[in-house]
Design an enzyme around this catalytic site. Structure first.
Site, PDB file in Angstrom:
ATOM      1  N   CYS A  36       0.865  -1.175   0.000  1.00 44.54           N
ATOM      2  CA  CYS A  36       0.000   0.000   0.000  1.00 44.54           C
ATOM      3  C   CYS A  36       0.903   1.227   0.000  1.00 44.54           C
ATOM      4  O   CYS A  36       1.728   1.392   0.907  1.00 44.54           O
ATOM      5  CB  CYS A  36      -0.848  -0.043   1.273  1.00 44.54           C
ATOM      6  SG  CYS A  36      -1.843   1.417   1.568  1.00 44.54           S
TER       7      CYS A  36
ATOM      8  N   CYS B 152      -0.928   3.912  -6.352  1.00 44.63           N
ATOM      9  CA  CYS B 152      -1.812   3.257  -5.388  1.00 44.63           C
ATOM     10  C   CYS B 152      -1.988   1.826  -5.886  1.00 44.63           C
ATOM     11  O   CYS B 152      -2.235   1.616  -7.080  1.00 44.63           O
ATOM     12  CB  CYS B 152      -3.157   3.987  -5.344  1.00 44.63           C
ATOM     13  SG  CYS B 152      -4.449   3.097  -4.433  1.00 44.63           S
TER      14      CYS B 152
HETATM   15  N1  DGL Z   1      -3.966   0.601  -1.895  1.00 46.82           N
HETATM   16  C1  DGL Z   1      -3.563   1.745  -1.206  1.00 46.82           C
HETATM   17  C2  DGL Z   1      -2.405   2.488  -1.750  1.00 46.82           C
HETATM   18  O1  DGL Z   1      -1.585   1.892  -2.422  1.00 46.82           O
HETATM   19  C3  DGL Z   1      -4.507   2.496  -0.349  1.00 46.82           C
HETATM   20  C4  DGL Z   1      -5.700   3.068  -0.940  1.00 46.82           C
HETATM   21  C5  DGL Z   1      -6.570   3.660   0.139  1.00 46.82           C
HETATM   22  O2  DGL Z   1      -6.993   2.892   1.012  1.00 46.82           O
HETATM   23  O3  DGL Z   1      -6.804   4.865   0.087  1.00 46.82           O
HETATM   24  O4  DGL Z   1      -2.261   3.650  -1.529  1.00 46.82           O
END
Ligand code: DGL
Length: 262
Positions: A73, A183
């Site tokens: 993430c 993301c």
């Molecule tokens: N998948 C996440 C990222 O890479 C988080 C997205 C989120 O929960 O806002 O930032």
């Protein structure tokens, strides 16, 4: 040799894009994946809350016996990985927007970064941009609403297409030749992005680089798994299991998806 599982966490199903790369690169490794969908999106939360959520996920993965944790993430990495690395005795691999390769490859001198507010406002994102992309123009765009659509299983929907258009059209008009996906949820939008972006705009996503780095660290620290029968992959979500399951159709080995309160 170490046959303990690799732990992976994300605010939801985004990290599955990283899990797939890990499984391809490291086919002997067992994994435990936490999808903290109950708390998605992380990108709209304060840095403090993101650190607290990352601590909660890390402690569960440690309780479950993980030997290394992949923070799958960008939002959690850019806000919490320094804290995690200084407070826990295992290796952490993170992911942050790949602006360095985009800056090196850009010929127009303008690249776009689509990421969450939490990532774009983080100190780590700013220092990476300053250190590796000061010679190019970066167009930052928050992807507000995209994570929610993907978490709801609507990554290929007309609403996702419309929202994406409003985000990418101004970047394209500004002359970007690379679009960095900042993301881990956004690789699920690549089929739509390919239809919506002009052919000369290259999509940059660094899932493969994360898998390579994980392999390097496991090798360096003598933590690689050996042959030990069918690999085991456990997925825990604190929301509905059905969306997560749809992303796992190509998973190999012994795969289980369960609800867990965390
Ligand atoms: N998948 C996440 C990222 O890479 C988080 C997205 C989120 O929960 O806002 O930032």
């Amino acid at each position: 040799m170490n046959n303990k599982p690799i732990g992976i966490f994300d605010s939801g199903v985004g990290g599955i894009s990283i899990w797939k790369e890990l499984q391809q690169r490291l086919p002997l490794e067992d994994t435990i994946f936490l999808a903290d969908s109950k708390n998605a999106p992380y990108g709209e939360k304060s840095a403090e809350t993101i650190v607290q959520l990352s601590i909660k996920n890390t402690e569960l993965l440690l309780d479950l016996g993980c030997k290394l944790i992949v923070v799958a993430c960008n939002t959690a990495t850019t806000n919490a990985i320094d804290y995690l690395r200084t407070h826990y005795p295992i290796p952490f691999i993170g992911i942050e927007p790949a602006i360095k390769p985009a800056a090196l490859q850009s010929t127009s001198g303008t690249v776009g970064v689509l990421a969450t507010r939490g990532t774009l406002s983080s100190a780590l994102f700013h220092s990476t941009a300053k250190n590796h992309a000061s010679n190019i123009k970066i167009i930052e765009q928050e992807g507000t609403g995209l994570v929610e659509l993907i978490e709801a299983g609507k990554a290929s929907s007309e609403s996702a297409r419309q929202l994406l258009r409003t985000y990418i059209q101004p970047m394209v008009a500004s002359g970007i030749d690379h679009l960095v996906l900042g993301c881990t949820h956004y690789p699920h939008l690549i089929p739509l992005l390919k239809e919506e972006l002009p052919a000369h705009v290259k999509i940059i996503d660094c899932g493969e680089a994360v898998a390579n780095q994980t392999q390097r660290i496991l090798e360096k620290q003598g933590l690689l798994a050996g042959e030990h029968g069918l690999t085991n992959h456990r997925f825990y979500t604190n929301a509905d299991t059905s969306v997560l399951t749809t992303f796992l159709n190509e998973a190999k080995g012994e795969v289980s998806v369960s609800y867990r309160d965390f």
